[in-house]
Design a protein around this motif. Structure first.
Motif, PDB file in Angstrom:
ATOM      1  N   GLU A  19      22.693  20.237  46.816  1.00  0.00           N
ATOM      2  CA  GLU A  19      22.771  19.439  45.588  1.00  0.00           C
ATOM      3  C   GLU A  19      22.865  17.956  45.913  1.00  0.00           C
ATOM      4  N   SER A  20      23.534  17.614  47.021  1.00  0.00           N
ATOM      5  CA  SER A  20      23.726  16.200  47.364  1.00  0.00           C
ATOM      6  C   SER A  20      22.434  15.529  47.808  1.00  0.00           C
ATOM      7  N   GLY A  21      21.454  16.331  48.209  1.00  0.00           N
ATOM      8  CA  GLY A  21      20.168  15.727  48.561  1.00  0.00           C
ATOM      9  C   GLY A  21      19.477  16.291  49.786  1.00  0.00           C
ATOM     10  N   TRP A  22      20.162  17.189  50.517  1.00  0.00           N
ATOM     11  CA  TRP A  22      19.513  17.779  51.697  1.00  0.00           C
ATOM     12  C   TRP A  22      18.667  18.953  51.246  1.00  0.00           C
ATOM     13  N   LEU A  23      17.361  18.758  51.190  1.00  0.00           N
ATOM     14  CA  LEU A  23      16.453  19.711  50.583  1.00  0.00           C
ATOM     15  C   LEU A  23      16.280  20.942  51.453  1.00  0.00           C
ATOM     16  N   LEU A  24      16.026  22.086  50.802  1.00  0.00           N
ATOM     17  CA  LEU A  24      15.763  23.324  51.539  1.00  0.00           C
ATOM     18  C   LEU A  24      14.457  23.235  52.319  1.00  0.00           C
ATOM     19  N   ASN A  25      13.452  22.582  51.769  1.00  0.00           N
ATOM     20  CA  ASN A  25      12.161  22.446  52.439  1.00  0.00           C
ATOM     21  C   ASN A  25      12.227  21.258  53.387  1.00  0.00           C
ATOM     22  N   THR A  26      12.287  21.528  54.682  1.00  0.00           N
ATOM     23  CA  THR A  26      12.455  20.449  55.652  1.00  0.00           C
ATOM     24  C   THR A  26      11.181  20.146  56.446  1.00  0.00           C
ATOM     25  N   GLY A  27      10.027  20.520  55.899  1.00  0.00           N
ATOM     26  CA  GLY A  27       8.790  20.069  56.530  1.00  0.00           C
ATOM     27  C   GLY A  27       7.933  21.165  57.119  1.00  0.00           C
ATOM     28  N   SER A  28       6.839  20.745  57.734  1.00  0.00           N
ATOM     29  CA  SER A  28       5.818  21.675  58.218  1.00  0.00           C
ATOM     30  C   SER A  28       6.272  22.507  59.409  1.00  0.00           C
ATOM     31  N   TRP A  29       7.359  22.104  60.064  1.00  0.00           N
ATOM     32  CA  TRP A  29       7.841  22.853  61.231  1.00  0.00           C
ATOM     33  C   TRP A  29       8.426  24.203  60.823  1.00  0.00           C
ATOM     34  N   ILE A  30       8.904  24.320  59.584  1.00  0.00           N
ATOM     35  CA  ILE A  30       9.605  25.503  59.138  1.00  0.00           C
ATOM     36  C   ILE A  30       8.617  26.555  58.629  1.00  0.00           C
ATOM     37  N   ALA A  31       8.842  27.807  59.021  1.00  0.00           N
ATOM     38  CA  ALA A  31       7.967  28.911  58.634  1.00  0.00           C
ATOM     39  C   ALA A  31       8.156  29.271  57.169  1.00  0.00           C
ATOM     40  N   ASP A  32       7.243  30.071  56.661  1.00  0.00           N
ATOM     41  CA  ASP A  32       7.330  30.571  55.289  1.00  0.00           C
ATOM     42  C   ASP A  32       8.432  31.623  55.213  1.00  0.00           C
ATOM     43  N   HIS A  33       9.409  31.380  54.364  1.00  0.00           N
ATOM     44  CA  HIS A  33      10.538  32.296  54.218  1.00  0.00           C
ATOM     45  C   HIS A  33      10.537  32.966  52.849  1.00  0.00           C
ATOM     46  N   SER A  34       9.386  33.129  52.255  1.00  0.00           N
ATOM     47  CA  SER A  34       9.339  33.638  50.881  1.00  0.00           C
ATOM     48  C   SER A  34       9.360  35.151  50.799  1.00  0.00           C
ATOM     49  N   SER A  35       8.877  35.861  51.828  1.00  0.00           N
ATOM     50  CA  SER A  35       8.829  37.320  51.747  1.00  0.00           C
ATOM     51  C   SER A  35       8.675  37.926  53.132  1.00  0.00           C
ATOM     52  N   GLN A  36       9.055  39.188  53.263  1.00  0.00           N
ATOM     53  CA  GLN A  36       8.818  39.970  54.468  1.00  0.00           C
ATOM     54  C   GLN A  36       9.061  41.442  54.138  1.00  0.00           C
ATOM     55  N   ASN A  37       8.476  42.296  54.947  1.00  0.00           N
ATOM     56  CA  ASN A  37       8.741  43.725  54.836  1.00  0.00           C
ATOM     57  C   ASN A  37       9.842  44.082  55.826  1.00  0.00           C
ATOM     58  N   VAL A  38      11.021  44.301  55.313  1.00  0.00           N
ATOM     59  CA  VAL A  38      12.203  44.524  56.134  1.00  0.00           C
ATOM     60  C   VAL A  38      12.091  45.852  56.876  1.00  0.00           C
ATOM     61  N   ALA A  39      12.616  45.903  58.097  1.00  0.00           N
ATOM     62  CA  ALA A  39      12.564  47.114  58.916  1.00  0.00           C
ATOM     63  C   ALA A  39      13.970  47.549  59.324  1.00  0.00           C
ATOM     64  N   HIS A  40      14.116  48.821  59.637  1.00  0.00           N
ATOM     65  CA  HIS A  40      15.350  49.334  60.224  1.00  0.00           C
ATOM     66  C   HIS A  40      14.999  50.337  61.306  1.00  0.00           C
ATOM     67  N   TYR A  41      15.976  50.663  62.139  1.00  0.00           N
ATOM     68  CA  TYR A  41      15.751  51.576  63.264  1.00  0.00           C
ATOM     69  C   TYR A  41      16.254  52.963  62.927  1.00  0.00           C
ATOM     70  N   ASP A  42      15.393  53.972  63.132  1.00  0.00           N
ATOM     71  CA  ASP A  42      15.760  55.376  62.933  1.00  0.00           C
ATOM     72  C   ASP A  42      16.138  55.955  64.292  1.00  0.00           C
ATOM     73  N   SER A  43      17.434  56.148  64.517  1.00  0.00           N
ATOM     74  CA  SER A  43      17.890  56.622  65.829  1.00  0.00           C
ATOM     75  C   SER A  43      17.424  58.046  66.118  1.00  0.00           C
ATOM     76  N   ALA A  44      17.160  58.831  65.067  1.00  0.00           N
ATOM     77  CA  ALA A  44      16.714  60.216  65.271  1.00  0.00           C
ATOM     78  C   ALA A  44      15.310  60.255  65.866  1.00  0.00           C
ATOM     79  N   THR A  45      14.434  59.405  65.356  1.00  0.00           N
ATOM     80  CA  THR A  45      13.054  59.387  65.856  1.00  0.00           C
ATOM     81  C   THR A  45      12.829  58.318  66.915  1.00  0.00           C
ATOM     82  N   GLN A  46      13.816  57.427  67.084  1.00  0.00           N
ATOM     83  CA  GLN A  46      13.730  56.294  68.003  1.00  0.00           C
ATOM     84  C   GLN A  46      12.554  55.378  67.647  1.00  0.00           C
ATOM     85  N   LYS A  47      12.341  55.227  66.341  1.00  0.00           N
ATOM     86  CA  LYS A  47      11.243  54.407  65.862  1.00  0.00           C
ATOM     87  C   LYS A  47      11.726  53.396  64.826  1.00  0.00           C
ATOM     88  N   MET A  48      11.002  52.294  64.759  1.00  0.00           N
ATOM     89  CA  MET A  48      11.223  51.307  63.712  1.00  0.00           C
ATOM     90  C   MET A  48      10.538  51.774  62.436  1.00  0.00           C
TER      91      MET A  48
END
Length: 665
Positions: free
Chosen positions: A522-551
């Protein structure tokens, strides 16, 4: 432009420095700002009812990243976590009375004022009409530093410090904790810090207090680094990876706290206050004079801290070896002091031997603690740290438990360009053949530093460590037995009280920073800090299945709001998804370690194990060597009645014995 705009906003804070600060001395008895506050403004104190003169903040307007103010008549109080929820002490720096929420505050006087966070109050002062909005932080502490005359010529502290990283100054100040306690230990020295981050508008600093102080419960130290996390929209990547390093047993992981930072009454945002990478405090085995004998001669062997730092310059104390610049952080010897060249030659010789031993078939165990350098590699691999093996990569050379000098992979430092945060340098990525840097899949460290995509191996020291046979042999065990329990705890699904002493849950970190982050942005430090930062808008989240030993990857995409909560969740989910991918890679080669206390080696620790140890001690049975390691509960190298007693006390709930039921490293 940067110097000019900083000077403009800070001059606005002091715009009426020529206006007499009449009544200041009389008002101080009732609580008023010290002489750093010369602006005609309203000021708020961090703690109601305090006579302290240092922990005051002037109202301020929202600024952009060049410190330009679009709406100067819209003001804010950004309150630290110590402020009361419904009343604040407000000082009137104007030359006439001001009314705030029905309370008249005489010129240069302080009054208690009731407030409601988020409400906009109308104030008439100095011939202008203002609105004042109040926000509250929940950070673990607040740091106030004050000096209106940093260079002896009337230059404001931040204008002076931000002009060049070489400038330093003394200051007064306050360390304030959420319970309202104030420590006014003076600042012996504050100066800028950072490499590429120094060029950003929100900067970091090294702070040296006059005496040892505790910041929000941290162990007392004199020296701290306060990090801006400007390029990290979650404000948490450094904190999370530092604490994770601590939880997995890396030595010298820097302790840190979320804090709000104020200088000369101006709120500079949400920062991370960290133990500085220093000898004697963070790394007790190393001291600046530890290379000298009592008679002033140079010791044959001595401990040191070395940093791989590509940005080292002529003013730094460093050596060059294997096309790497190695900065000697300690002992740091000045030219002309005894041992200046000898220390450099010694560090170069030892680091050369270490680097050589990191070859795939090198005898790394003879010169390094394999487990710690393996953990350092894993922290960098988990984060896909852009700076891995290039800068802020520290190694400590000291004696092990047998008195042999070896390299340890720590302290960890500087992970804002990790956990899916940065895009990286595209030409560099193309050159080394990495096309998935922003993704949570794919190996990273082994490619960093390659001369080209077809190169068999990289000369980067972390890349070499990742390919060393001794390291590769222990990686699956360390990953599943140290990293994954900590990360499972982070999710909140498998809460572990012992791990929580070092590493909190995802929800807990968010709870400690969310309101401070709201003030920061709010004070002025913007969330978007330039072209160096990757797109953080979406992703397909993963988890590890210990039974199958697969992601297992979610079929439904998770979308993240472009606010702090969204960015924090993105970073956390990226890390856990990355962990799932790494688990799939390490699973085929994982063989579980024996559990401490599991004397019968059945994978469980119970009263039967205590009986087995008793029978062994009585000569009725003879435990095999592997079982003796598990049965040695106190880790003294022997299986005795003491081990039985410890297990019995543990089962009876009389004592908590660290490590029982967990893999033995």
């Amino acid at each position: 432009m940067m110097k000019k705009t900083i000077a403009i906003i800070l001059s606005l804070l002091m715009i009426l420095s020529a206006v007499p600060f009449t009544g200041a001395f009389a008002a101080e008895e009732n609580g008023a700002p010290s002489d750093y506050a010369t602006e005609a403004a309203l000021y708020v104190h961090a703690v109601s009812g305090s006579a302290d003169t240092q922990a005051w903040q002037a109202w301020q307007s929202v600024h952009d990243e060049d410190f330009e103010v679009a709406k100067p008549n819209e003001k804010y109080f950004f309150l630290p976590s110590s402020a009361a929820e419904n009343t604040i002490d407000v000082y009137n720096g104007f030359d006439a009375a001001v009314t705030l929420n029905g309370v008249s505050i005489a010129s240069h006087a302080t009054e208690s004022v009731a407030y409601t966070a988020g409400t906009a109050y109308t104030v008439s002062a100095g011939g202008n009409n203002y609105t004042l909005k109040i926000m509250n932080s929940n950070a673990e502490g607040a740091i106030y530093i004050n000096n209106p005359d940093a260079d002896g010529n009337g230059t404001d502290l931040m204008t002076y410090l931000n002009d060049t990283k070489e400038n330093s100054a003394t200051a007064t100040g306050a360390i304030v904790t959420p319970d309202g306690k104030i420590d006014n230990t003076a600042i012996k020295k504050i100066k800028g810090r950072g490499n590429t981050s120094w060029d950003k508008p929100k900067k970091g600093y090294n702070i040296n207090y006059d005496k040892k102080v505790s910041i929000a419960g941290m162990e007392k130290n004199k020296k701290y680094s306060i990090l801006p996390n400007y390029q990290d929209d979650s404000l948490s990547r450094n904190r999370i990876l530092y604490d994770l390093s601590d939880a997995v047993g890396l030595p010298y992981a820097s302790d840190s706290r979320y804090v709000d930072f104020y200088v000369n009454g101006y709120y500079w945002g949400s920062y991370l206050m960290c133990e500085k990478v220093e000898p004697g405090s963070l790394v007790p085995e190393v001291t600046d004079d530890g290379y000298l004998n009592e008679d002033g001669t140079i010791k044959e062997d001595f401990p040191f801290i070395a940093e791989v730092d590509a940005s080292a310059t002529e003013g730094d104390y460093y050596v060059t070896t294997n096309n790497m610049k190695i900065t000697i952080k300690a002992p740091e010897v000045d030219p002309g002091q005894p041992g200046y060249e000898e220390v450099k030659n010694y560090v170069k010789e030892k680091f050369n031997a270490f680097y050589t031993a990191t070859a795939p078939s090198g005898d790394l165990a003879s010169v390094a603690d394999v487990n710690s350098v393996a953990k350092l590699y894993l922290i960098n691999e988990l984060g896909k740290n852009w700076d891995s093996g290039v800068s802020s990569t520290f190694f400590t050379y000291r004696q092990d438990e047998n008195g042999n000098y070896k390299f340890y992979g720590s302290p960890v430092w500087d992970y804002d360009n990790s956990l899916g945060n940065a895009k990286g340098v595209q030409w560099d990525l193309r050159n080394i053949g990495v096309t998935d840097y922003e993704e949570y899949t794919g190996w990273w460290c082994q490619h960093k530093g390659k001369s080209n995509a077809s190169a068999k191996r990289s000369n980067n020291v972390i890349a070499r460590i990742s390919q060393n046979a001794a390291v590769k042999a222990v990686l699956p065990r360390i990953w599943f037995e140290r990293f994954m329990p900590a990360l499972d705890h982070f999710t909140g699904a498998k809460y572990d009280k012992e791990i929580n002493a070092d590493f909190y849950t995802k929800e807990a970190y968010y709870g400690l920073i969310k309101d401070s982050a709201a003030m920061n942005y709010e004070s002025g430090w913007l969330l978007n800090t330039g072209s160096w930062i990757a797109d953080h808008s979406s992703q397909n989240v993963a988890h590890y299945d210990s039974a199958t030993q697969k992601m297992v990857v979610d079929s439904q995409t998770t979308n993240y709001a472009q606010d702090f909560e969204g960015m924090y969740n993105y970073a956390s989910d990226w890390m856990l998804s990355r962990a799932a991918w790494l688990s799939e890679q390490f699973a085929p080669n994982y063989v579980p370690s024996p559990l401490l206390g599991d004397a019968d080696l059945d994978g469980e620790v119970n009263i039967i194990d205590a009986t087995a140890i008793q029978r062994h001690n009585a000569g009725i049975i003879s435990l095999p060597e592997e079982a003796k390691v598990s049965a040695d509960v106190d880790k003294d190298g022997e299986v005795t009645i003491i081990d039985v007693t410890l297990l019995q006390r543990y089962f009876a709930g009389i004592a908590t014995i660290k490590g029982i039921g967990k893999p033995i490293e």
